[in-house]
Design a protein around this motif. Structure first.
Motif, PDB file in Angstrom:
ATOM      1  N   ARG A  41      22.764  34.347 -11.378  1.00 35.89           N
ATOM      2  CA  ARG A  41      23.626  35.208 -10.558  1.00 35.89           C
ATOM      3  C   ARG A  41      24.804  35.673 -11.416  1.00 35.89           C
ATOM      4  O   ARG A  41      25.687  34.885 -11.761  1.00 35.89           O
ATOM      5  CB  ARG A  41      24.112  34.449  -9.327  1.00 35.89           C
ATOM      6  CG  ARG A  41      24.880  35.309  -8.326  1.00 35.89           C
ATOM      7  CD  ARG A  41      25.172  34.507  -7.056  1.00 35.89           C
ATOM      8  NE  ARG A  41      25.879  35.292  -6.053  1.00 35.89           N
ATOM      9  CZ  ARG A  41      27.199  35.344  -5.931  1.00 35.89           C
ATOM     10  NH1 ARG A  41      27.972  34.631  -6.764  1.00 35.89           N
ATOM     11  NH2 ARG A  41      27.763  36.083  -4.980  1.00 35.89           N
ATOM     12  N   PRO A  43      27.722  38.895 -12.502  1.00 33.75           N
ATOM     13  CA  PRO A  43      28.375  40.157 -12.122  1.00 33.75           C
ATOM     14  C   PRO A  43      27.813  41.313 -12.950  1.00 33.75           C
ATOM     15  O   PRO A  43      27.762  41.244 -14.176  1.00 33.75           O
ATOM     16  CB  PRO A  43      29.855  39.915 -12.430  1.00 33.75           C
ATOM     17  CG  PRO A  43      29.895  38.752 -13.356  1.00 33.75           C
ATOM     18  CD  PRO A  43      28.673  37.936 -13.103  1.00 33.75           C
ATOM     19  N   GLU A 173      35.619  36.150 -15.863  1.00 34.94           N
ATOM     20  CA  GLU A 173      34.188  36.143 -16.156  1.00 34.94           C
ATOM     21  C   GLU A 173      33.820  37.330 -17.045  1.00 34.94           C
ATOM     22  O   GLU A 173      34.561  38.311 -17.134  1.00 34.94           O
ATOM     23  CB  GLU A 173      33.375  36.253 -14.859  1.00 34.94           C
ATOM     24  CG  GLU A 173      33.326  35.019 -14.009  1.00 34.94           C
ATOM     25  CD  GLU A 173      32.329  35.184 -12.861  1.00 34.94           C
ATOM     26  OE1 GLU A 173      31.159  34.794 -13.039  1.00 34.94           O
ATOM     27  OE2 GLU A 173      32.725  35.703 -11.811  1.00 34.94           O
ATOM     28  N   ALA A 175      30.717  40.210 -17.653  1.00 35.93           N
ATOM     29  CA  ALA A 175      29.744  40.891 -16.817  1.00 35.93           C
ATOM     30  C   ALA A 175      28.737  41.650 -17.675  1.00 35.93           C
ATOM     31  O   ALA A 175      28.903  41.792 -18.890  1.00 35.93           O
ATOM     32  CB  ALA A 175      30.450  41.855 -15.874  1.00 35.93           C
ATOM     33  N   ASP A 227      28.090  40.071  -2.092  1.00 38.35           N
ATOM     34  CA  ASP A 227      27.997  40.239  -3.549  1.00 38.35           C
ATOM     35  C   ASP A 227      28.673  41.509  -4.050  1.00 38.35           C
ATOM     36  O   ASP A 227      28.550  41.859  -5.228  1.00 38.35           O
ATOM     37  CB  ASP A 227      26.525  40.239  -3.989  1.00 38.35           C
ATOM     38  CG  ASP A 227      25.867  38.885  -3.792  1.00 38.35           C
ATOM     39  OD1 ASP A 227      26.594  37.872  -3.778  1.00 38.35           O
ATOM     40  OD2 ASP A 227      24.630  38.833  -3.642  1.00 38.35           O
ATOM     41  N   MET A 229      31.646  43.578  -5.429  1.00 36.49           N
ATOM     42  CA  MET A 229      32.876  43.276  -6.158  1.00 36.49           C
ATOM     43  C   MET A 229      33.914  44.382  -6.037  1.00 36.49           C
ATOM     44  O   MET A 229      35.103  44.148  -6.243  1.00 36.49           O
ATOM     45  CB  MET A 229      32.554  43.031  -7.630  1.00 36.49           C
ATOM     46  CG  MET A 229      31.586  41.874  -7.861  1.00 36.49           C
ATOM     47  SD  MET A 229      31.230  41.619  -9.605  1.00 36.49           S
ATOM     48  CE  MET A 229      32.817  40.990 -10.161  1.00 36.49           C
ATOM     49  N   HIS A 247      28.527  44.448  -8.524  1.00 39.52           N
ATOM     50  CA  HIS A 247      27.805  43.594  -7.575  1.00 39.52           C
ATOM     51  C   HIS A 247      27.359  42.340  -8.326  1.00 39.52           C
ATOM     52  O   HIS A 247      27.069  42.399  -9.528  1.00 39.52           O
ATOM     53  CB  HIS A 247      26.540  44.274  -7.034  1.00 39.52           C
ATOM     54  CG  HIS A 247      26.679  45.718  -6.695  1.00 39.52           C
ATOM     55  ND1 HIS A 247      26.983  46.151  -5.423  1.00 39.52           N
ATOM     56  CD2 HIS A 247      26.546  46.829  -7.456  1.00 39.52           C
ATOM     57  CE1 HIS A 247      27.027  47.481  -5.422  1.00 39.52           C
ATOM     58  NE2 HIS A 247      26.761  47.911  -6.644  1.00 39.52           N
ATOM     59  N   TYR A 248      27.269  41.229  -7.628  1.00 35.21           N
ATOM     60  CA  TYR A 248      26.580  40.065  -8.189  1.00 35.21           C
ATOM     61  C   TYR A 248      25.084  40.242  -7.950  1.00 35.21           C
ATOM     62  O   TYR A 248      24.650  40.476  -6.812  1.00 35.21           O
ATOM     63  CB  TYR A 248      27.071  38.770  -7.540  1.00 35.21           C
ATOM     64  CG  TYR A 248      28.379  38.274  -8.109  1.00 35.21           C
ATOM     65  CD1 TYR A 248      28.408  37.471  -9.249  1.00 35.21           C
ATOM     66  CD2 TYR A 248      29.594  38.615  -7.508  1.00 35.21           C
ATOM     67  CE1 TYR A 248      29.605  37.023  -9.782  1.00 35.21           C
ATOM     68  CE2 TYR A 248      30.792  38.171  -8.035  1.00 35.21           C
ATOM     69  CZ  TYR A 248      30.793  37.378  -9.169  1.00 35.21           C
ATOM     70  OH  TYR A 248      31.984  36.938  -9.692  1.00 35.21           O
TER      71      TYR A 248
END
Length: 257
Positions: A41, A43, A173, A175, A227, A229, A247-248
């Motif tokens: 999962r 980003p 994080e 991505a 999910d 973002m 989105h995740y």
């Protein structure tokens, strides 16, 4: 033949050559630096949401909605998505480089109207014929060539752009930034999968390196629900009004299909 590793572009009414060249140097450096693919999962940010918008154009078509062949049929007025999701039918020429009126000459207040407002489905697309035939509000959704009869066709869609930035949304994080993803689609119930041919490691401000090809998967209600973002101004010098939407998603290497 048929090999393309990357695309460079700029779209806008103003142009800063030095800013463009500065971004292209960083872009080419990232192309030459191979990074490991984050999996699970993850980003994922999109510069171009054409696959999602293509599905939403069909789902928000007033005729399809009334004939109960849309994933949204019977859900007008319901809250379907996250509070942050507002989706406009937009004819703002600053963003979409198109006329501010539809193919029937309809002009919208502020050149846009919300179809989904803070997660709630409040309108489906209707041109004059569809509105009269199915008793829907007419919201100026006609499209067509200059020499053809207007029809209810492709909708010019855009998400509401949020305050803040992609970097803020990532909270430290890293991505995946999708530059090229061809061959993907949504099923009729909203399941999504797509191969990604061009992707970069992304920290919300800059591209850090090239990633291997991969497969991304998700579900419409999750992508625009838990999910989602947000949609933010793009930090990359690729266009005047460009955005990135996050989105995740489930990410796996291409060979693991």
């Amino acid at each position: 033949a048929n090999l393309m590793d990357a695309v460079t572009l700029y779209r806008g009414r103003t142009f800063d050559m030095e800013a463009y060249l500065d971004f292209q140097r960083k872009y080419l450096n990232a192309l030459s630096k191979q990074e490991s693919l984050p999996t699970g999962r993850v980003p994922v940010f999109f510069i171009d949401e054409s696959v999602l918008f293509s599905f939403l154009q069909r789902a928000l078509n007033g005729e399809q909605y009334t004939k109960e062949s849309s994933v949204f049929s019977g859900k007008l007025g319901e809250k379907l998505f996250d509070e942050r999701v507002t989706l406009y039918q937009s004819r703002r020429s600053e963003q979409l480089f198109q006329p501010f009126f539809d193919a029937e000459g309809c002009i919208l207040p502020s050149d846009e109207i919300a179809l989904i407002d803070r997660g709630r489905l409040i309108h489906v697309a209707a041109d004059k014929r569809t509105a009269a035939q199915y008793g829907l509000p007419h919201i100026g959704s006609a499209s067509g060539e200059y020499d053809s009869k207007p029809t209810l066709g492709t909708l010019p869609l855009r998400f509401k752009v949020e305050n803040g930035s992609a970097k803020d949304a990532l909270k430290g994080e890293q991505a995946i930034l999708v530059m090229m993803a061809s061959g993907g689609d949504f099923t009729s119930d909203g399941q999504f999968a797509s191969p990604v041919q061009g992707a970069f490691l992304f920290d919300g401000e800059a591209i850090l390196g090239k990633l291997p090809e991969c497969i991304i998967r998700g579900n419409l209600y999750d992508m625009l629900g838990k999910d989602y973002m947000g949609t933010f101004r793009s930090p990359l010098y690729m266009g005047e009004e460009e955005v990135v939407t996050g989105h995740y998603l489930d990410v796996q290497p291409l060979e693991s299909r």
